[in-house]
Design an enzyme around this catalytic site. Structure first.
Site, short mmCIF file in Angstrom:
data_model
loop_
_atom_site.label_atom_id
_atom_site.label_comp_id
_atom_site.label_asym_id
_atom_site.label_seq_id
_atom_site.Cartn_x
_atom_site.Cartn_y
_atom_site.Cartn_z
N ASN A 10 0.87 -1.18 0.00
CA ASN A 10 0.00 0.00 0.00
C ASN A 10 0.91 1.23 0.00
O ASN A 10 1.53 1.54 1.00
CB ASN A 10 -0.88 -0.04 1.27
CG ASN A 10 -1.67 1.24 1.46
OD1 ASN A 10 -1.79 2.06 0.55
ND2 ASN A 10 -2.21 1.41 2.66
N TRP A 11 0.97 1.87 -1.15
CA TRP A 11 1.91 3.00 -1.29
C TRP A 11 1.40 4.29 -0.66
O TRP A 11 2.13 5.28 -0.58
CB TRP A 11 2.21 3.24 -2.77
CG TRP A 11 3.14 2.22 -3.35
CD1 TRP A 11 3.81 1.23 -2.66
CD2 TRP A 11 3.53 2.08 -4.72
NE1 TRP A 11 4.58 0.49 -3.54
CE2 TRP A 11 4.43 1.00 -4.80
CE3 TRP A 11 3.21 2.77 -5.89
CZ2 TRP A 11 5.01 0.59 -5.99
CZ3 TRP A 11 3.78 2.36 -7.09
CH2 TRP A 11 4.67 1.28 -7.13
N LYS A 12 0.14 4.33 -0.28
CA LYS A 12 -0.44 5.55 0.31
C LYS A 12 -0.18 6.76 -0.60
O LYS A 12 -0.17 6.60 -1.82
CB LYS A 12 0.10 5.75 1.73
CG LYS A 12 0.00 4.47 2.56
CD LYS A 12 0.31 4.64 4.00
CE LYS A 12 0.16 3.29 4.70
NZ LYS A 12 0.33 3.34 6.13
N GLY A 177 2.84 2.34 10.65
CA GLY A 177 3.78 3.42 10.44
C GLY A 177 4.52 3.84 11.71
O GLY A 177 5.17 4.87 11.75
N GLY A 236 3.09 -1.13 4.14
CA GLY A 236 3.17 0.28 3.79
C GLY A 236 4.61 0.66 3.48
O GLY A 236 5.13 0.43 2.38
N GLY A 237 5.30 1.20 4.48
CA GLY A 237 6.67 1.72 4.31
C GLY A 237 7.61 0.78 3.56
O GLY A 237 8.32 1.21 2.64
P1 PGA Z 1 3.19 0.32 7.49
O1 PGA Z 1 1.70 0.53 6.89
O2 PGA Z 1 3.70 -0.98 6.94
O3 PGA Z 1 3.97 1.50 7.01
O4 PGA Z 1 3.03 0.27 8.98
C1 PGA Z 1 0.80 -0.53 6.75
C2 PGA Z 1 -0.52 -0.05 6.19
O5 PGA Z 1 -0.97 1.03 6.56
O6 PGA Z 1 -1.16 -0.73 5.35
#
Ligand code: PGA
Length: 256
Positions: A10-12, A177, A236-237
């Site tokens: 998930n690149w946000k 995050g 995410g990250g």
């Molecule tokens: P993160 O995000 O791996 O950066 O904690 C996960 C997500 O929000 O899907």
């Protein structure tokens, strides 16, 4: 049961269209060098880029599947700034619903999430419904109440036969995050609860993948994926760099 994993990024609100194209080029190159090609059939890789990149990425005809991070629940019309399920469907197969950033920053309610799920399913998209407790919920022993409610409210009114087309992701809000991952045991405890809830909601043993998300990285992904009820990761990250994302894919292949 034969193991199959979903590794989703998930690149946000990160990565421009050209960043996205470069990422796909690099990751495809790395994937082409993998020896365990048959293992790759059992690992489904999905990227959720910003919506503006979906069309260009879809034109690559990559083996990596695509999903949209968000969409609006109405079919079409005067909703400035929104995108519809139909628009997503042209380029992608998946859609995220109920991500904690949408719930907490954009104040999306369970009712809106339900309407998005319904529209997505009616359009032929596969939704990944994200659920998860806040730190406050956890500290006040309300984790299962919160998640039970998110599942029942989000899925209430979805036709029985459609329920099978939904995946669930457990994403504890306190782990997203923040660098704080749920221990594999904590994640497993909640994910087995989700599996039981889904079995009771769907009326038959729930066998769809349940993903874990929240500070997943190459160093913790193996222990998480080894858990019985963790069949995938929503990242995410660590999905923003081909090195870390590829390491996680490679680790999942070792467990197949
Ligand atoms: P993160 O995000 O791996 O950066 O904690 C996960 C997500 O929000 O899907």
């Amino acid at each position: 049961m034969e193991k199959k994993f979903i590794i989703a990024g998930n690149w946000k609100m990160n990565m421009t269209v050209s960043d996205s194209l470069n990422f796909f080029k690099e990751i495809e190159e790395k994937l082409s060098k993998i020896d365990n090609k048959s293992g790759l059939d059992k690992v489904e890789i999905i990227i959720f880029p910003p919506a503006v990149s979906l069309y260009s990425l879809a034109s690559l005809n990559s083996s990596i599947k695509l999903g949209a991070q968000n969409m609006y629940f109405e079919e079409k019309g005067a909703f400035t700034g929104e995108i519809s399920a139909e628009m997503v469907k042209e380029s992608a197969e998946y859609i995220l619903a109920g991500h904690s950033e949408r719930r907490w920053i954009f104040k999306e309610s369970d009712e809106e999430i339900f309407r998005k799920l319904k529209r997505a399913l009616d359009t032929g998209l596969t939704p990944i419904l994200c659920v998860g407790e806040t730190l406050e919920d956890r500290e006040s022993q309300k984790t299962f109440d919160r998640i039970g409610k998110q599942l029942s409210e989000g899925l209430r009114g979805i036709e029985q036969k459609m329920l099978d087309n939904i995946y669930i992701a457990y994403e504890p809000v306190w782990a997203i995050g923040t660098g704080k991952t749920a221990t594999p045991e904590i994640a497993e405890e909640v994910q087995s609860f989700i599996a039981r809830q889904m079995t009771s909601i769907t009326g038959s043993i729930y066998r769809k993948p349940i993903l874990y998300g929240g500070s997943v990285k190459p160093s913790n992904c193996k222990d998480l994926l080894e858990m019985e009820n963790i069949n995938g990761l929503l990242i995410g990250g660590s999905s923003l760099k081909t090195d870390t994302f590829f390491d996680i894919i490679a680790t999942s292949l070792e467990l197949i």
